[in-house]
Design a protein around this motif. Structure first.
Motif, short mmCIF file in Angstrom:
data_model
loop_
_atom_site.label_atom_id
_atom_site.label_comp_id
_atom_site.label_asym_id
_atom_site.label_seq_id
_atom_site.Cartn_x
_atom_site.Cartn_y
_atom_site.Cartn_z
N SER A 14 1.94 2.15 2.18
CA SER A 14 1.01 1.12 2.65
C SER A 14 1.74 -0.16 3.05
O SER A 14 1.31 -0.87 3.97
CB SER A 14 -0.05 0.83 1.58
OG SER A 14 0.56 0.48 0.36
N MET A 50 -7.68 5.36 13.87
CA MET A 50 -8.34 5.26 12.58
C MET A 50 -9.44 6.30 12.43
O MET A 50 -9.63 6.87 11.34
CB MET A 50 -8.92 3.85 12.40
CG MET A 50 -7.89 2.78 12.16
SD MET A 50 -8.64 1.15 11.91
CE MET A 50 -9.47 1.40 10.33
N THR A 54 -9.43 9.11 9.60
CA THR A 54 -10.57 9.26 8.69
C THR A 54 -11.05 10.70 8.64
O THR A 54 -11.34 11.24 7.57
CB THR A 54 -11.72 8.34 9.15
OG1 THR A 54 -11.27 6.99 9.15
CG2 THR A 54 -12.92 8.47 8.23
N ASN A 129 -7.89 -4.93 6.61
CA ASN A 129 -6.68 -4.19 6.24
C ASN A 129 -6.76 -3.52 4.87
O ASN A 129 -6.07 -2.53 4.62
CB ASN A 129 -5.46 -5.12 6.27
CG ASN A 129 -5.02 -5.45 7.68
OD1 ASN A 129 -5.46 -4.82 8.64
ND2 ASN A 129 -4.17 -6.44 7.82
N GLU A 132 -7.51 0.17 4.79
CA GLU A 132 -6.41 0.95 5.36
C GLU A 132 -5.36 1.22 4.30
O GLU A 132 -4.87 2.35 4.15
CB GLU A 132 -5.79 0.19 6.54
CG GLU A 132 -6.75 -0.01 7.71
CD GLU A 132 -6.12 -0.81 8.83
OE1 GLU A 132 -4.92 -1.16 8.71
OE2 GLU A 132 -6.80 -1.07 9.83
N ILE A 155 -1.89 4.77 10.53
CA ILE A 155 -2.37 3.40 10.35
C ILE A 155 -1.32 2.40 10.83
O ILE A 155 -1.63 1.38 11.44
CB ILE A 155 -2.77 3.16 8.89
CG1 ILE A 155 -4.05 3.96 8.58
CG2 ILE A 155 -2.99 1.67 8.60
CD1 ILE A 155 -4.48 3.95 7.15
N ASN A 159 -1.73 -0.35 13.74
CA ASN A 159 -1.49 -1.75 13.37
C ASN A 159 -0.60 -2.47 14.38
O ASN A 159 -0.63 -3.71 14.46
CB ASN A 159 -0.83 -1.82 11.99
CG ASN A 159 -1.84 -1.78 10.86
OD1 ASN A 159 -3.03 -1.99 11.08
ND2 ASN A 159 -1.37 -1.53 9.66
N GLU A 191 -2.30 -4.74 2.79
CA GLU A 191 -2.35 -3.28 2.74
C GLU A 191 -1.65 -2.69 1.51
O GLU A 191 -2.20 -1.79 0.88
CB GLU A 191 -1.80 -2.68 4.04
CG GLU A 191 -2.67 -3.04 5.23
CD GLU A 191 -2.56 -2.07 6.39
OE1 GLU A 191 -1.97 -0.98 6.22
OE2 GLU A 191 -3.07 -2.42 7.47
N MET A 220 -13.23 2.93 5.94
CA MET A 220 -12.61 2.95 7.26
C MET A 220 -13.67 3.08 8.36
O MET A 220 -13.60 2.40 9.40
CB MET A 220 -11.62 4.11 7.35
CG MET A 220 -10.41 3.97 6.44
SD MET A 220 -8.96 3.35 7.27
CE MET A 220 -8.42 4.83 8.12
#
Length: 260
Positions: A14, A50, A54, A129, A132, A155, A159, A191, A220
């Protein structure tokens, strides 16, 4: 908690995804502006990445984990459905009660007058964020390193254009380039905080894996529908945003297959 490899992987994954936001902001030192049409396409691309993450890296593994734990498809589907709704409700609650501001949409939440506009904007990006990072942390804690890597890569990928758009928005508000870069870095560091929480909670109790995956998916989905897609359409370039979304979705789908 940091003695657990899954938690460490979730934190580092992350963190890497969050720092990609800063990488995306670096071109502000070399380019003067990005057209609104390109900004819409970039935001759409992020939404597509995203959305695919997901679907393929959170919801499907969540259903598989719930099915394995319960042995019943209907029960597994109900667990994931409830988890998705809880994740969406959590984001709705935070958006409703925490003060934040979008440069285009304006103010949301309870707005105290003593907060500078830039800090309201930082809170908005932080609310964006956090889920995520949560998703990446839960992905690593689920026991599949490849799943966590896919989420972190996807992600991080979305970003990059997001970092540029955020930095350009700050510069348009007459902040310096260095200050804009600092703010982007600060928002990206939310994150790993989410990643640590997600990985830590799920690692403590394996039965929470389907709940964690579906909760992160719901959070998300809320961000995608409530923020990113409307922002990608806000300037009248809906088709560019839609094309960007489709390209991002396909790229993340391929990434999930290759890394998964």
């Amino acid at each position: 908690m940091l003695n657990n490899p899954s938690v460490v992987y979730g934190l580092l994954g992350s963190l890497g995804a969050g720092l990609a936001t800063t990488i995306g902001a670096l071109p502000i030192f070399f380019i003067k502006r990005v057209t609104e049409k390109v900004q819409g396409a970039m935001l759409g691309f992020g939404a597509g990445v995203m959305l695919a993450a997901t679907s393929f890296s959170l919801i499907i593994p969540g259903i598989e984990a719930a099915t394995s734990a319960t042995g019943n498809n209907v029960t597994a589907a109900l667990i994931v459905a409830i988890g998705i709704l809880l994740g969406g409700a959590f984001l709705w609650f935070t958006h409703r009660n925490f003060p934040h501001e979008h440069f285009i949409k304006g103010s949301e939440g309870n707005q105290p007058s003593n907060l500078a506009r830039v800090w309201l904007f930082i809170l908005a990006i932080a609310l964006h964020n956090f889920p995520e990072g949560l998703a990446v942390g839960v992905g690593f804690a689920s026991g599949e390193v490849s799943q966590g890597l896919t989420l972190a890569a996807g992600i991080g990928l979305q970003n990059i254009p997001e970092g540029m758009v955020v930095a350009l928005s700050l510069i348009a508000e007459r902040y310096s380039k260095l200050y804009a870069l600092w703010i982007v870095l600060l928002t990206g560091l939310v994150e790993p905080f989410g990643g640590l929480i997600g990985a830590g909670v799920v690692s403590l109790a394996k039965p929470l894996i389907p709940w964690g995956l579906s909760f992160a998916a719901g959070a998300m989905l809320f961000v995608i529908s409530d923020e990113i897609i409307p922002e990608s359409h806000r300037l009248g370039y809906e088709k560019q945003g839609t094309i960007g979304l489709m390209l991002g979705f396909v790229l993340m789908m391929l990434l999930d297959v290759v890394l998964g």
